[in-house]
Design a protein around this motif. Sequence first.
Motif, mmCIF file in Angstrom:
data_model
loop_
_atom_site.group_PDB
_atom_site.id
_atom_site.type_symbol
_atom_site.label_atom_id
_atom_site.label_comp_id
_atom_site.label_asym_id
_atom_site.label_seq_id
_atom_site.Cartn_x
_atom_site.Cartn_y
_atom_site.Cartn_z
ATOM 1 N N UNK A 1 0.779 -1.230 0.000
ATOM 2 C CA UNK A 1 0.000 0.000 0.000
ATOM 3 C C UNK A 1 0.808 1.277 0.000
ATOM 4 N N UNK A 2 2.046 1.229 -0.478
ATOM 5 C CA UNK A 2 2.869 2.437 -0.520
ATOM 6 C C UNK A 2 2.279 3.436 -1.511
ATOM 7 N N UNK A 3 2.323 4.710 -1.156
ATOM 8 C CA UNK A 3 1.850 5.783 -2.025
ATOM 9 C C UNK A 3 3.032 6.298 -2.837
ATOM 10 N N UNK A 4 3.364 5.581 -3.900
ATOM 11 C CA UNK A 4 4.519 5.897 -4.741
ATOM 12 C C UNK A 4 4.097 5.844 -6.210
ATOM 13 N N UNK A 5 4.871 6.461 -7.102
ATOM 14 C CA UNK A 5 4.457 6.555 -8.508
ATOM 15 C C UNK A 5 4.320 5.189 -9.186
ATOM 16 N N UNK A 6 3.331 5.111 -10.057
ATOM 17 C CA UNK A 6 3.118 3.923 -10.883
ATOM 18 C C UNK A 6 2.990 4.382 -12.328
ATOM 19 N N UNK A 7 3.770 3.793 -13.201
ATOM 20 C CA UNK A 7 3.772 4.148 -14.609
ATOM 21 C C UNK A 7 2.853 3.213 -15.392
#
Length: 206
Positions: free
Chosen positions: A33-39
């Motif tokens: 559940x990390x709030x990090x960028x997804x391409x």
Amino acid sequence: MLPTIHSIKGAGVNHALRAMFAARKQVFVDGLGWDIPVLAGKYEIDQFDTEGASYLVLTDEDGNHRASARLLPTDSPHILADLFPQLSPQPIPVGSTIREITRFCIDPSLEKTERRLARNQLVTALVEHALERGIAAYTAVATNSWFRQISRFGWKCSALGPCLTLGGEALVAMKIEIDRDTPGALSPKGIYCSTSYDVAMFEGAA
């Protein structure tokens, strides 16, 4: 037999790296559940995936991802120094012979026994890579539970500061020293793997 560390060119690079970034999304975004960028809704890639980053990717016989880790030079921007400096009250270890281990990722498709084997193989590959490249130490940021597990592997692993709760997680900064005695120190715990497997080494791959 020691692990084989080699470079893969052309299409093999794209396949292995895409699989690694997809696995990172499954593990760190979908699972943790990390709030990090997804391409493109599929690949976890952040600001540290630059030309300075290196990657160790364990693959199966078909070249598919089994486990991976990203290595960042510590004399450039990296996670401990830039995002979590408060975890190390003492000066953060940096230099040309120190790398930061990030995105230590075991493929979520593996069964439990295979996951443990892949973990041990990846730790072994990190040690062999350090010995081959003259890397004297690794740093990392980890959850407190993962740090406790890592510190029991048998190698020289120490916290750089107290455990702090940041973003809802109990985190610890650590330093792992690597020398010629490290494989022997890991062996009694069953961490060091003497079995053959493939590791793809990518430098400046992003």
